[in-house]
Write a protein that holds these residues in place. Sequence first.
Motif, short mmCIF file in Angstrom:
data_model
loop_
_atom_site.label_atom_id
_atom_site.label_comp_id
_atom_site.label_asym_id
_atom_site.label_seq_id
_atom_site.Cartn_x
_atom_site.Cartn_y
_atom_site.Cartn_z
N SER A 239 4.11 -15.50 0.71
CA SER A 239 5.48 -15.46 0.18
C SER A 239 5.68 -14.60 -1.06
O SER A 239 6.81 -14.37 -1.48
CB SER A 239 5.93 -16.89 -0.14
N ASP A 240 4.60 -14.09 -1.66
CA ASP A 240 4.72 -13.28 -2.87
C ASP A 240 4.98 -11.82 -2.49
O ASP A 240 4.17 -11.21 -1.80
CB ASP A 240 3.43 -13.38 -3.68
N PRO A 241 6.09 -11.22 -2.96
CA PRO A 241 6.39 -9.84 -2.57
C PRO A 241 5.56 -8.78 -3.30
O PRO A 241 5.55 -7.62 -2.90
CB PRO A 241 7.86 -9.68 -2.95
N ARG A 242 4.83 -9.17 -4.34
CA ARG A 242 4.03 -8.18 -5.08
C ARG A 242 2.85 -7.71 -4.25
O ARG A 242 2.07 -8.51 -3.75
CB ARG A 242 3.52 -8.78 -6.40
N LEU A 243 2.74 -6.39 -4.10
CA LEU A 243 1.63 -5.82 -3.35
C LEU A 243 0.35 -5.87 -4.18
O LEU A 243 0.40 -5.67 -5.40
CB LEU A 243 1.95 -4.38 -2.94
N PRO A 244 -0.78 -6.11 -3.55
CA PRO A 244 -2.03 -6.19 -4.31
C PRO A 244 -2.46 -4.81 -4.80
O PRO A 244 -2.15 -3.79 -4.18
CB PRO A 244 -3.03 -6.73 -3.28
N VAL A 245 -3.17 -4.81 -5.91
CA VAL A 245 -3.69 -3.58 -6.48
C VAL A 245 -5.18 -3.77 -6.67
O VAL A 245 -5.62 -4.73 -7.31
CB VAL A 245 -3.02 -3.27 -7.84
N ALA A 246 -5.97 -2.86 -6.10
CA ALA A 246 -7.42 -2.94 -6.25
C ALA A 246 -7.79 -2.60 -7.69
O ALA A 246 -7.27 -1.65 -8.26
CB ALA A 246 -8.11 -1.99 -5.28
N GLN A 247 -8.67 -3.39 -8.26
CA GLN A 247 -9.16 -3.13 -9.60
C GLN A 247 -10.14 -1.96 -9.56
O GLN A 247 -10.77 -1.72 -8.54
CB GLN A 247 -9.90 -4.36 -10.13
N GLY A 248 -10.28 -1.27 -10.65
CA GLY A 248 -11.29 -0.22 -10.73
C GLY A 248 -12.68 -0.84 -10.70
O GLY A 248 -12.85 -2.02 -11.03
N ALA A 249 -13.66 -0.08 -10.27
CA ALA A 249 -15.03 -0.59 -10.22
C ALA A 249 -15.48 -1.01 -11.61
O ALA A 249 -15.32 -0.27 -12.58
CB ALA A 249 -15.97 0.48 -9.66
N ASP A 250 -16.01 -2.22 -11.70
CA ASP A 250 -16.50 -2.74 -12.97
C ASP A 250 -17.58 -3.78 -12.67
O ASP A 250 -17.26 -4.91 -12.27
CB ASP A 250 -15.35 -3.38 -13.76
N ALA A 251 -18.82 -3.40 -12.86
CA ALA A 251 -19.94 -4.29 -12.56
C ALA A 251 -19.95 -5.53 -13.45
O ALA A 251 -20.55 -6.54 -13.09
CB ALA A 251 -21.26 -3.53 -12.70
N GLY B 267 -15.53 -11.76 -10.31
CA GLY B 267 -14.40 -12.06 -9.42
C GLY B 267 -13.46 -10.88 -9.28
O GLY B 267 -13.70 -9.78 -9.80
N GLN B 268 -12.41 -11.09 -8.54
CA GLN B 268 -11.36 -10.09 -8.25
C GLN B 268 -11.92 -8.84 -7.58
O GLN B 268 -11.47 -7.72 -7.85
CB GLN B 268 -10.59 -9.74 -9.52
N HIS B 269 -12.88 -9.03 -6.68
CA HIS B 269 -13.44 -7.91 -5.92
C HIS B 269 -13.00 -7.96 -4.46
O HIS B 269 -13.40 -7.11 -3.68
CB HIS B 269 -14.97 -7.92 -5.99
N GLY B 270 -12.21 -8.96 -4.09
CA GLY B 270 -11.85 -9.17 -2.69
C GLY B 270 -11.19 -7.98 -2.03
O GLY B 270 -11.58 -7.56 -0.93
N LEU B 271 -10.21 -7.40 -2.67
CA LEU B 271 -9.51 -6.25 -2.10
C LEU B 271 -10.43 -5.05 -1.99
O LEU B 271 -10.39 -4.31 -1.01
CB LEU B 271 -8.27 -5.92 -2.93
N GLU B 272 -11.30 -4.86 -2.98
CA GLU B 272 -12.29 -3.77 -2.91
C GLU B 272 -13.19 -3.95 -1.69
O GLU B 272 -13.49 -2.99 -0.98
CB GLU B 272 -13.19 -3.78 -4.16
N ILE B 273 -13.63 -5.17 -1.46
CA ILE B 273 -14.50 -5.47 -0.32
C ILE B 273 -13.77 -5.19 0.99
O ILE B 273 -14.31 -4.52 1.88
CB ILE B 273 -14.99 -6.94 -0.38
N VAL B 274 -12.55 -5.69 1.11
CA VAL B 274 -11.78 -5.49 2.34
C VAL B 274 -11.59 -4.01 2.61
O VAL B 274 -11.81 -3.53 3.73
CB VAL B 274 -10.43 -6.23 2.28
N ARG B 275 -11.20 -3.27 1.61
CA ARG B 275 -10.96 -1.83 1.81
C ARG B 275 -12.25 -1.08 2.15
O ARG B 275 -12.23 -0.10 2.87
CB ARG B 275 -10.28 -1.24 0.60
N ALA B 276 -13.38 -1.57 1.64
CA ALA B 276 -14.66 -0.91 1.92
C ALA B 276 -15.13 -1.13 3.35
O ALA B 276 -15.73 -0.25 3.94
CB ALA B 276 -15.72 -1.40 0.93
N VAL B 277 -14.86 -2.30 3.91
CA VAL B 277 -15.39 -2.61 5.25
C VAL B 277 -14.38 -2.38 6.37
O VAL B 277 -14.77 -2.29 7.53
CB VAL B 277 -15.93 -4.06 5.34
N ALA B 278 -13.10 -2.26 6.04
CA ALA B 278 -12.08 -2.12 7.08
C ALA B 278 -11.96 -0.67 7.54
O ALA B 278 -12.13 0.26 6.76
CB ALA B 278 -10.73 -2.61 6.55
#
Length: 165
Positions: free
Chosen positions: A100-112, A116-127
Amino acid sequence: MEPESSDDDDTAPQARDRAIRSTAALDGDGSCIAEARQLAADFLTRARAEFGLPVSARAMDLTQLVVSELVTNARKYAPGPVLMELRIVNSLVEVQVWDSDPRLPVAQGADAQRVGQHGLEIVRAVAHGFEARRESVGKRIIARIPLTDVPAEIVVDKSPVTPPG
């Protein structure tokens, strides 16, 4: 899980592209992530058993990972239920998650150092493909994963080689 086709065109039913699909409404509580992963595993298992589709172990694992990450984000950032649709189109499994949230997700820059907050990075890497789009209410995130480890476009020529002579 039923094969579905579009009724919008005038081609014969057997000539239409067919998609295998499953849709689930998840209540958004803590157990919905495990439920979504299990639904994805069951969907791909049924696609293999009922429709004879090749589904690699890697596709099974990646689909469950993507489902887990997308449903976790929807649950974390949007109030209310989460809708998940799984579709097989051609040689891909398409995972769609609506919240229900209209805000689109934004991938965080790489930061070792970030925890947390790596989910979108993971999805984009494997999809194989990724989309995020606003809907009339909320947003829909779409990720596509190949069903097999070898892309369908790659054809190996197994004909005998005749040496020049």
